[in-house]
Write a protein that holds these residues in place. Structure first.
Motif, PDB file in Angstrom:
ATOM      1  N   GLU A 124      36.405  40.564  31.253  1.00  0.00           N
ATOM      2  CA  GLU A 124      36.624  39.116  31.272  1.00  0.00           C
ATOM      3  C   GLU A 124      37.568  38.697  32.400  1.00  0.00           C
ATOM      4  O   GLU A 124      37.393  37.641  33.018  1.00  0.00           O
ATOM      5  CB  GLU A 124      37.184  38.657  29.926  1.00  0.00           C
ATOM      6  CG  GLU A 124      36.165  38.687  28.782  1.00  0.00           C
ATOM      7  CD  GLU A 124      34.984  37.782  29.035  1.00  0.00           C
ATOM      8  OE1 GLU A 124      35.172  36.706  29.627  1.00  0.00           O
ATOM      9  OE2 GLU A 124      33.855  38.159  28.660  1.00  0.00           O
ATOM     10  N   LEU A 139      35.633  38.809  35.777  1.00  0.00           N
ATOM     11  CA  LEU A 139      34.599  37.764  35.763  1.00  0.00           C
ATOM     12  C   LEU A 139      35.214  36.377  35.924  1.00  0.00           C
ATOM     13  O   LEU A 139      34.736  35.556  36.721  1.00  0.00           O
ATOM     14  CB  LEU A 139      33.803  37.839  34.454  1.00  0.00           C
ATOM     15  CG  LEU A 139      32.626  36.873  34.320  1.00  0.00           C
ATOM     16  CD1 LEU A 139      31.570  37.153  35.386  1.00  0.00           C
ATOM     17  CD2 LEU A 139      32.010  36.978  32.918  1.00  0.00           C
ATOM     18  N   SER A 144      23.929  44.221  33.749  1.00  0.00           N
ATOM     19  CA  SER A 144      24.417  43.569  34.969  1.00  0.00           C
ATOM     20  C   SER A 144      23.758  42.211  35.164  1.00  0.00           C
ATOM     21  O   SER A 144      24.414  41.212  35.485  1.00  0.00           O
ATOM     22  CB  SER A 144      24.154  44.476  36.173  1.00  0.00           C
ATOM     23  OG  SER A 144      24.529  43.851  37.378  1.00  0.00           O
ATOM     24  N   SER A 174      22.686  40.210  33.036  1.00  0.00           N
ATOM     25  CA  SER A 174      23.098  39.207  32.050  1.00  0.00           C
ATOM     26  C   SER A 174      24.239  38.328  32.556  1.00  0.00           C
ATOM     27  O   SER A 174      24.490  37.253  32.006  1.00  0.00           O
ATOM     28  CB  SER A 174      23.519  39.897  30.745  1.00  0.00           C
ATOM     29  OG  SER A 174      24.763  40.551  30.896  1.00  0.00           O
ATOM     30  N   TYR A 175      24.922  38.775  33.628  1.00  0.00           N
ATOM     31  CA  TYR A 175      26.027  37.996  34.192  1.00  0.00           C
ATOM     32  C   TYR A 175      25.574  37.076  35.324  1.00  0.00           C
ATOM     33  O   TYR A 175      26.352  36.222  35.759  1.00  0.00           O
ATOM     34  CB  TYR A 175      27.116  38.944  34.730  1.00  0.00           C
ATOM     35  CG  TYR A 175      27.787  39.764  33.665  1.00  0.00           C
ATOM     36  CD1 TYR A 175      28.910  39.293  32.991  1.00  0.00           C
ATOM     37  CD2 TYR A 175      27.291  41.023  33.318  1.00  0.00           C
ATOM     38  CE1 TYR A 175      29.523  40.051  32.013  1.00  0.00           C
ATOM     39  CE2 TYR A 175      27.905  41.788  32.337  1.00  0.00           C
ATOM     40  CZ  TYR A 175      29.015  41.292  31.678  1.00  0.00           C
ATOM     41  OH  TYR A 175      29.621  42.043  30.706  1.00  0.00           O
ATOM     42  N   GLU A 209      25.789  32.929  34.942  1.00  0.00           N
ATOM     43  CA  GLU A 209      27.089  32.268  35.062  1.00  0.00           C
ATOM     44  C   GLU A 209      27.689  32.445  36.452  1.00  0.00           C
ATOM     45  O   GLU A 209      28.443  31.591  36.917  1.00  0.00           O
ATOM     46  CB  GLU A 209      28.056  32.759  33.982  1.00  0.00           C
ATOM     47  CG  GLU A 209      28.183  34.256  33.859  1.00  0.00           C
ATOM     48  CD  GLU A 209      28.940  34.650  32.594  1.00  0.00           C
ATOM     49  OE1 GLU A 209      30.035  34.109  32.341  1.00  0.00           O
ATOM     50  OE2 GLU A 209      28.417  35.525  31.858  1.00  0.00           O
ATOM     51  N   ARG A 250      23.778  43.739  27.150  1.00  0.00           N
ATOM     52  CA  ARG A 250      25.144  43.248  27.325  1.00  0.00           C
ATOM     53  C   ARG A 250      26.017  43.613  26.126  1.00  0.00           C
ATOM     54  O   ARG A 250      27.231  43.782  26.249  1.00  0.00           O
ATOM     55  CB  ARG A 250      25.137  41.749  27.548  1.00  0.00           C
ATOM     56  CG  ARG A 250      26.518  41.181  27.872  1.00  0.00           C
ATOM     57  CD  ARG A 250      26.415  39.850  28.534  1.00  0.00           C
ATOM     58  NE  ARG A 250      27.701  39.210  28.748  1.00  0.00           N
ATOM     59  CZ  ARG A 250      27.910  38.200  29.587  1.00  0.00           C
ATOM     60  NH1 ARG A 250      26.898  37.733  30.301  1.00  0.00           N
ATOM     61  NH2 ARG A 250      29.102  37.670  29.713  1.00  0.00           N
TER      62      ARG A 250
END
Length: 489
Positions: free
Chosen positions: A351, A354, A384, A386-387, A390, A483
């Motif tokens: 987190e 990110l 990977s 899945s990010y 955003e 994820r």
């Protein structure tokens, strides 16, 4: 009772499974681990009978961190820190660089000094080596010129074509009186008994890092030594992503049909002393040495190199109090003013990383992330991805490397700071494995890495927001499912 158990054996096993699972869950909650990792482990314990316990044992259990690594002798740690202190620059000397090449990177320098007594070294010559062939060509010359000692520590050492070239050169060095010592990871490496006998006969010492049974079935076991360090005579060092294996050399004799793009660094100078210090800590650990240590002066020789490149070595692992590499990357991203360029084979950020990336992008910093389109892990690939949504929403550019396997682990910030090392942008590198990175405070190296990034873009496909947001539901489900595993991958 016995008759009921034998007549209902599957139900009995299920009851035993959940009794053990509840005990494991209690231990897991009490250990105060990362919440996402805890939830992931609890999910598998509950949802996957039997298999969930196996996943927890191999990926979630933290007993090794609390017990095994206490064997890392405190005397050895203190001894290595004393060597590092000899390289330290005083606070007054550090301050004078604030208006020159270090700028606000002083925060990073001071962070690592506080975390692990990691000195900033100023007298270094650096050479960036792109891909395995370039690394091994330089390395072979240095091995042939070695006069005192050769120390190496690798996640993967294989006695294939390139591996035997390296090992045969090490045997030649040992035969002419050079001390050769090797640390290899028992999960990642594959060295035959025949080759080990040849090394033993030549007087080479080698130690397996935390050996496990059935290593081929435990490729993702926790607490692996993911470092790639090669030290020659205490004055020349190599660090980066290239292991000792045919996979990393794109040549017909050992080509595995997948092009490997990687980055390594050759260091000549005082930063090698920090590499040597980290190698020594793990050597004492694998040898299980308990006595007092007298480090040969030849391990830390006088090096007469003019002030050239500023380098700091950041090492992290389950035995360190702080996530040194992750924290250094976090500060570098947060202090970026213009641009950040990242290459990584696995992008599964925690987190903190990110949030720092998204915040930097929304504040006007141009951020580019390059990852392999296919990679070598199905689960990591979808985790990977899945990010991506955003990241794209925050204005970050994501590029798929399509030529083959992108294995380089680099980051460049504002063409002033760069890092080359073994750490991926993922949970495993930040929290579980032993990693090591060179932090380079030099615009020439930063520019060189940025130029290579532009060359690599020729083989890339940019992930475009409009098309990505419209991807099919099945791929979205795969990403979301993988994820869940992110803290365990």
């Amino acid at each position: 009772m016995i008759n009921w158990i034998t007549g209902n054996w599957f139900l009995s096993l299920l009851i035993v499974n959940y009794i053990v699972a509840i005990s494991a869950a209690f231990f897991l909650i009490k250990s105060n681990q990362n919440p996402r990792k805890t939830v992931s482990s609890l999910l598998f314990l509950v949802a996957l009978p039997f298999l969930g316990l196996g996943i927890y044992y191999f990926f979630g259990l933290e007993y090794r961190k609390s017990k095994i690594f206490k064997r890392k002798d405190l005397n050895a740690n203190e001894l290595i820190q004393n060597w590092n202190k000899r390289l330290h620059i005083s606070e007054d000397d550090l301050d004078k660089y604030e208006e020159t090449f270090l700028v606000d990177r002083l925060k990073m320098v001071k962070l690592l000094r506080h975390n692990q007594t990691a000195p900033l070294t100023l007298r270094n010559n650096l050479k960036v080596l792109f891909n395995g062939r370039n690394k091994f060509d330089e390395l072979f010359k240095d091995i042939k010129n070695a006069t005192n000692h050769i120390h190496l520590e690798y996640f993967i050492i294989c006695d294939d074509h390139i591996g035997l070239e390296v090992i045969n050169l090490l045997i030649e060095a040992a035969n002419r009186g050079v001390e050769v010592r090797i640390i290899y990871d028992s999960v990642g490496s594959d060295i035959s008994r025949k080759t080990k006998r040849k090394m033993t006969d030549a007087g080479i010492e080698y130690q397996s890092f935390m050996p496990v049974l059935f290593s081929k079935f435990t490729r993702k076991a926790n607490y692996r030594n993911h470092r790639k360090i090669f030290i020659i005579d205490g004055s020349i060092g190599y660090i980066g992503g290239v292991n000792i294996s045919d996979d990393y050399v794109n040549e017909p004799i050992n080509y595995n049909d997948t092009y490997w793009r990687d980055t390594h660094l050759r260091i000549e100078g005082h930063a090698v002393k920090s590499l040597q210090a980290q190698w020594l800590l793990n050597w004492y650990f694998v040898k299980n040495q308990k006595d007092d240590y007298e480090v040969p002066k030849a391990y830390f020789p006088e090096i007469d190199i003019a002030e050239n490149k500023a380098v700091q070595i950041a090492a992290s692992g389950p035995d360190t109090d702080w996530a040194n590499i992750m924290e250094a990357l976090f500060i570098a991203i947060n202090t970026a003013e213009e641009c950040v360029y990242i290459t990584t084979p696995y992008f599964i950020p925690n987190e903190a990383i990110l949030t720092s990336l998204k915040s930097a992008a929304r504040s006007g910093v141009e951020i580019h992330i390059m990852v392999p389109k296919k990679g070598d892990s199905w689960a990591a690939r979808y985790a990977s991805r899945s990010y991506f949504e955003e990241l794209l929403e925050s204005g970050i550019h994501v590029h798929w490397y399509c030529r083959g396997m992108l294995h380089a682990k680099t980051m460049v910030v504002d063409q002033l700071f760069a890092t080359i090392g073994t750490s991926n942008m993922d949970y495993r590198s930040f929290d579980i494995n032993f990693e090591i990175n060179a932090l380079i405070y030099d615009d020439d190296i930063a520019i060189e890495l940025n130029e290579q990034f532009q060359k690599d873009l020729e083989y890339c496909e940019e992930v475009l927001p409009d098309l990505w947001f419209k991807r099919d539901k099945m791929n979205k489900f795969k990403e979301s499912f993988c994820r869940l595993w992110a803290p365990l991958l």
